[in-house]
Design a protein around this motif. Structure first.
Motif, PDB file in Angstrom:
ATOM      1  N   ASP A  37     -32.857  61.091 -40.254  1.00 48.90           N
ATOM      2  CA  ASP A  37     -32.132  59.948 -40.802  1.00 48.90           C
ATOM      3  C   ASP A  37     -31.262  59.251 -39.760  1.00 48.90           C
ATOM      4  OD1 ASP A  37     -30.399  62.103 -40.534  1.00 48.90           O
ATOM      5  OD2 ASP A  37     -29.130  61.469 -42.222  1.00 48.90           O
ATOM      6  N   TYR A  45     -27.376  55.254 -37.000  1.00 53.59           N
ATOM      7  CA  TYR A  45     -28.077  55.096 -38.273  1.00 53.59           C
ATOM      8  C   TYR A  45     -28.527  53.648 -38.427  1.00 53.59           C
ATOM      9  CZ  TYR A  45     -25.735  59.436 -39.809  1.00 53.59           C
ATOM     10  OH  TYR A  45     -25.271  60.722 -39.935  1.00 53.59           O
ATOM     11  N   THR A 102     -29.223  51.076 -41.155  1.00 54.21           N
ATOM     12  CA  THR A 102     -28.985  50.906 -42.589  1.00 54.21           C
ATOM     13  C   THR A 102     -29.923  49.888 -43.219  1.00 54.21           C
ATOM     14  OG1 THR A 102     -27.294  49.219 -42.170  1.00 54.21           O
ATOM     15  CG2 THR A 102     -26.571  51.521 -42.315  1.00 54.21           C
ATOM     16  N   ASN A 111     -34.191  51.101 -45.504  1.00 55.88           N
ATOM     17  CA  ASN A 111     -34.584  51.293 -46.897  1.00 55.88           C
ATOM     18  C   ASN A 111     -33.791  50.360 -47.795  1.00 55.88           C
ATOM     19  OD1 ASN A 111     -36.318  53.632 -46.337  1.00 55.88           O
ATOM     20  ND2 ASN A 111     -34.399  54.664 -45.837  1.00 55.88           N
ATOM     21  N   GLY A 130     -31.556  49.263 -51.156  1.00 54.76           N
ATOM     22  CA  GLY A 130     -30.404  49.890 -51.781  1.00 54.76           C
ATOM     23  C   GLY A 130     -29.127  49.221 -51.342  1.00 54.76           C
ATOM     24  N   ARG A 176     -26.346  48.608 -49.191  1.00 53.27           N
ATOM     25  CA  ARG A 176     -26.071  48.864 -47.784  1.00 53.27           C
ATOM     26  C   ARG A 176     -24.628  49.291 -47.565  1.00 53.27           C
ATOM     27  NH1 ARG A 176     -28.342  44.361 -43.866  1.00 53.27           N
ATOM     28  NH2 ARG A 176     -30.096  44.711 -45.279  1.00 53.27           N
ATOM     29  N   LYS A 190     -24.284  52.879 -48.401  1.00 59.68           N
ATOM     30  CA  LYS A 190     -24.851  53.713 -47.348  1.00 59.68           C
ATOM     31  C   LYS A 190     -23.874  53.881 -46.189  1.00 59.68           C
ATOM     32  CE  LYS A 190     -29.685  52.361 -48.129  1.00 59.68           C
ATOM     33  NZ  LYS A 190     -30.837  51.672 -47.511  1.00 59.68           N
ATOM     34  N   ILE A 212     -22.004  57.263 -44.779  1.00 57.82           N
ATOM     35  CA  ILE A 212     -22.137  57.702 -43.385  1.00 57.82           C
ATOM     36  C   ILE A 212     -20.767  57.906 -42.756  1.00 57.82           C
ATOM     37  CG2 ILE A 212     -22.895  56.984 -41.085  1.00 57.82           C
ATOM     38  CD1 ILE A 212     -25.233  55.524 -42.531  1.00 57.82           C
TER      39      ILE A 212
END
Length: 269
Positions: free
Chosen positions: A161, A192, A194, A197, A199, A201, A204, A208
């Motif tokens: 990830d 990462y 973001t 994918n 979803g 953001r 996310k 993180i």
């Protein structure tokens, strides 16, 4: 090799910043991003392409056209704690989360959690020998025209990830007293993406950032000997006794002649 000491951390968020001057004390306090009682370390720096604001607790926030950076000196807090300051906590993660939550509509693209740690050495030769002899294979390449190579190592790990970019360099730790002292410096970024994918953001990024302490523990655990993994999985496997005068118990420690933290990886597969 000596004890590993964490010196600084930085949370770097890749996001277009059309007007870096929005980064100012009044906005940050009125928006609830920082506490109202925080004080500036010095006057903010503003230009067409960068804004930097620094607080007395060791946190700095920097805005550039393509990124935001929340930087904090970890070693400074550890030193103050050793002198009896009981409320010395790290603020970069919390402030970064509040900033993202406040400006939810920004085009956040990726995030990097950066750490810099160092291991003091008894001599510059010891720092160079660690890289040249323990991390790299010996050979004629280590000398050219009687000049000894000054090597550095860059390692990249795909962790699923996220990615870890780790730079290892010989550098100097600048103390007020005594003289500057050699060290091996480990500068790392967990990056990462973001945008990979669908979803939320912002959610996310918030998740993180909230995991920064675990990332720090993993970073230092990978480098230095600990109880979480076998010795053969460590970059540093032994400790050495350093003179008391060079242990990290003084203020204003500064790393010099080391590279900047690894850049945030804006895109990767």
């Amino acid at each position: 090799m000596s004890k590993l000491i964490t010196q600084e951390m930085a949370i770097v968020i890749a996001v277009p910043v059309e007007n870096p001057t929005i980064l100012n004390e009044v906005f940050l306090k009125q928006a609830g991003i920082i506490p109202i009682d925080w004080q500036l370390e010095r006057e903010p720096v503003y230009s067409d392409r960068v804004a930097q604001i620094m607080f007395t607790n060791g946190l700095s926030i920097v805005a550039q056209p393509d990124r935001l950076m929340f930087l904090e000196m970890v070693g400074y807090k550890s030193i103050r704690q050793s002198r009896g300051y009981t409320n010395e906590t790290l603020h970069a993660g919390e402030v970064a989360q509040k900033y993202v939550a406040t400006l939810k509509m920004a085009d956040y693209r990726s995030i990097g959690i950066n750490f810099r740690s160092y291991a003091p050495q008894n001599s510059p030769d010891a720092a160079a020998a660690y890289i040249n002899n323990e991390l790299l294979a010996g050979g004629n390449w280590q000398q050219y025209n009687r000049s000894q190579v000054r090597a550095s190592v860059n390692l990249n790990y795909d962790l699923g990830d996220r990615q870890l970019n780790l730079a290892i360099d010989a550098a100097t730790i600048q103390f007020p007293t005594p003289l500057p002292h050699p060290a091996v410096v480990f500068s790392g970024t967990f990056s990462y993406d973001t945008t990979a994918n669908s979803g939320d953001r912002v959610a996310k990024i918030t998740a993180i950032i909230s995991n920064w302490q675990q990332e720090l523990n993993e970073f230092n655990s990978f480098i230095a000997v600990g109880v979480a993994a076998p010795l053969e999985n460590r970059l540093l496997s032994t400790t050495s006794d350093l003179p008391e005068s060079v242990k990290p118990v003084v203020n204003d420690i500064k790393i010099v002649d080391a590279p900047a933290l690894p850049p945030l990886l804006l895109n990767y597969n």
